[in-house]
Scaffold this motif. Structure first.
Motif, PDB file in Angstrom:
ATOM      1  N   MET A   1     -39.312   5.855  20.028  1.00  0.00           N
ATOM      2  CA  MET A   1     -38.669   6.843  20.862  1.00  0.00           C
ATOM      3  C   MET A   1     -39.444   7.012  22.163  1.00  0.00           C
ATOM      4  O   MET A   1     -40.651   7.175  22.170  1.00  0.00           O
ATOM      5  CB  MET A   1     -38.603   8.176  20.106  1.00  0.00           C
ATOM      6  N   ALA A   2     -38.755   6.975  23.255  1.00  0.00           N
ATOM      7  CA  ALA A   2     -39.388   7.094  24.568  1.00  0.00           C
ATOM      8  C   ALA A   2     -39.855   8.520  24.813  1.00  0.00           C
ATOM      9  O   ALA A   2     -39.226   9.476  24.383  1.00  0.00           O
ATOM     10  CB  ALA A   2     -38.411   6.675  25.655  1.00  0.00           C
ATOM     11  N   THR A   3     -40.967   8.628  25.508  1.00  0.00           N
ATOM     12  CA  THR A   3     -41.462   9.941  25.909  1.00  0.00           C
ATOM     13  C   THR A   3     -41.289  10.091  27.411  1.00  0.00           C
ATOM     14  O   THR A   3     -41.245   9.114  28.144  1.00  0.00           O
ATOM     15  CB  THR A   3     -42.955  10.106  25.558  1.00  0.00           C
ATOM     16  N   GLU A   4     -41.190  11.313  27.830  1.00  0.00           N
ATOM     17  CA  GLU A   4     -41.035  11.597  29.254  1.00  0.00           C
ATOM     18  C   GLU A   4     -42.376  11.443  29.957  1.00  0.00           C
ATOM     19  O   GLU A   4     -43.412  11.778  29.401  1.00  0.00           O
ATOM     20  CB  GLU A   4     -40.529  13.026  29.444  1.00  0.00           C
ATOM     21  N   PRO A   5     -42.363  10.937  31.195  1.00  0.00           N
ATOM     22  CA  PRO A   5     -43.608  10.911  31.964  1.00  0.00           C
ATOM     23  C   PRO A   5     -44.090  12.342  32.223  1.00  0.00           C
ATOM     24  O   PRO A   5     -43.294  13.286  32.219  1.00  0.00           O
ATOM     25  CB  PRO A   5     -43.231  10.226  33.277  1.00  0.00           C
ATOM     26  N   TYR A  30     -38.967  14.756  32.998  1.00  0.00           N
ATOM     27  CA  TYR A  30     -40.415  14.638  33.015  1.00  0.00           C
ATOM     28  C   TYR A  30     -41.025  15.969  32.597  1.00  0.00           C
ATOM     29  O   TYR A  30     -40.386  17.007  32.662  1.00  0.00           O
ATOM     30  CB  TYR A  30     -40.931  14.227  34.399  1.00  0.00           C
ATOM     31  N   ASP A  59     -47.298   7.820  32.612  1.00  0.00           N
ATOM     32  CA  ASP A  59     -46.160   7.253  31.888  1.00  0.00           C
ATOM     33  C   ASP A  59     -46.722   6.514  30.682  1.00  0.00           C
ATOM     34  O   ASP A  59     -47.049   5.328  30.758  1.00  0.00           O
ATOM     35  CB  ASP A  59     -45.373   6.315  32.810  1.00  0.00           C
ATOM     36  N   ASP A  60     -46.870   7.227  29.570  1.00  0.00           N
ATOM     37  CA  ASP A  60     -47.473   6.655  28.366  1.00  0.00           C
ATOM     38  C   ASP A  60     -46.670   5.482  27.825  1.00  0.00           C
ATOM     39  O   ASP A  60     -47.243   4.537  27.284  1.00  0.00           O
ATOM     40  CB  ASP A  60     -47.634   7.718  27.278  1.00  0.00           C
ATOM     41  N   ASP A  61     -45.353   5.517  27.957  1.00  0.00           N
ATOM     42  CA  ASP A  61     -44.523   4.434  27.434  1.00  0.00           C
ATOM     43  C   ASP A  61     -44.861   3.097  28.076  1.00  0.00           C
ATOM     44  O   ASP A  61     -44.739   2.041  27.447  1.00  0.00           O
ATOM     45  CB  ASP A  61     -43.037   4.724  27.652  1.00  0.00           C
ATOM     46  N   ARG A  62     -45.263   3.117  29.331  1.00  0.00           N
ATOM     47  CA  ARG A  62     -45.572   1.887  30.057  1.00  0.00           C
ATOM     48  C   ARG A  62     -47.068   1.707  30.293  1.00  0.00           C
ATOM     49  O   ARG A  62     -47.484   0.771  30.962  1.00  0.00           O
ATOM     50  CB  ARG A  62     -44.824   1.873  31.389  1.00  0.00           C
ATOM     51  N   THR A  79     -39.381   1.471  38.947  1.00  0.00           N
ATOM     52  CA  THR A  79     -39.478   1.401  37.490  1.00  0.00           C
ATOM     53  C   THR A  79     -38.607   2.427  36.762  1.00  0.00           C
ATOM     54  O   THR A  79     -37.996   2.102  35.753  1.00  0.00           O
ATOM     55  CB  THR A  79     -40.944   1.574  37.050  1.00  0.00           C
TER      56      THR A  79
END
Length: 81
Positions: A1-5, A30, A59-62, A79
């Motif tokens: 699951m993606a997290t918000e920056p 965000y 941006d933890d996801d990236r 991005t």
């Protein structure tokens, strides 16, 4: 699951406002973290970015942490948008 920056900002900072305005305009969700006006009180920013200036985007996801509003705006356009 993606997290918000997460964006670390100082109220009234025009560079911070430029970043959050762009994120808002692009409809990007965000987490906004307000930091104290005094640099000495910005330990949280120092922990995540190695410095105390804002804005800072995480941006933890990236695996990206960056400062400097122009760099962040370019990253948002390239991005996140």
């Amino acid at each position: 699951m993606a997290t918000e920056p997460t964006v670390y900002v100082l109220e009234g900072c025009p560079y911070c406002e430029a970043v959050t305005d762009r994120l808002d305009a692009e409809g990007i969700d965000y987490e906004r973290e307000e930091v104290p006006a005094l640099h000495s009180g910005r330990d949280q920013v120092k922990r995540v970015s190695g410095q105390r200036a804002v804005p800072v985007l995480v941006d933890d996801d990236r695996g990206v942490t960056m400062a400097e509003s122009e760099n962040i705006l370019e990253y948002v356009d390239r991005t996140l948008a």
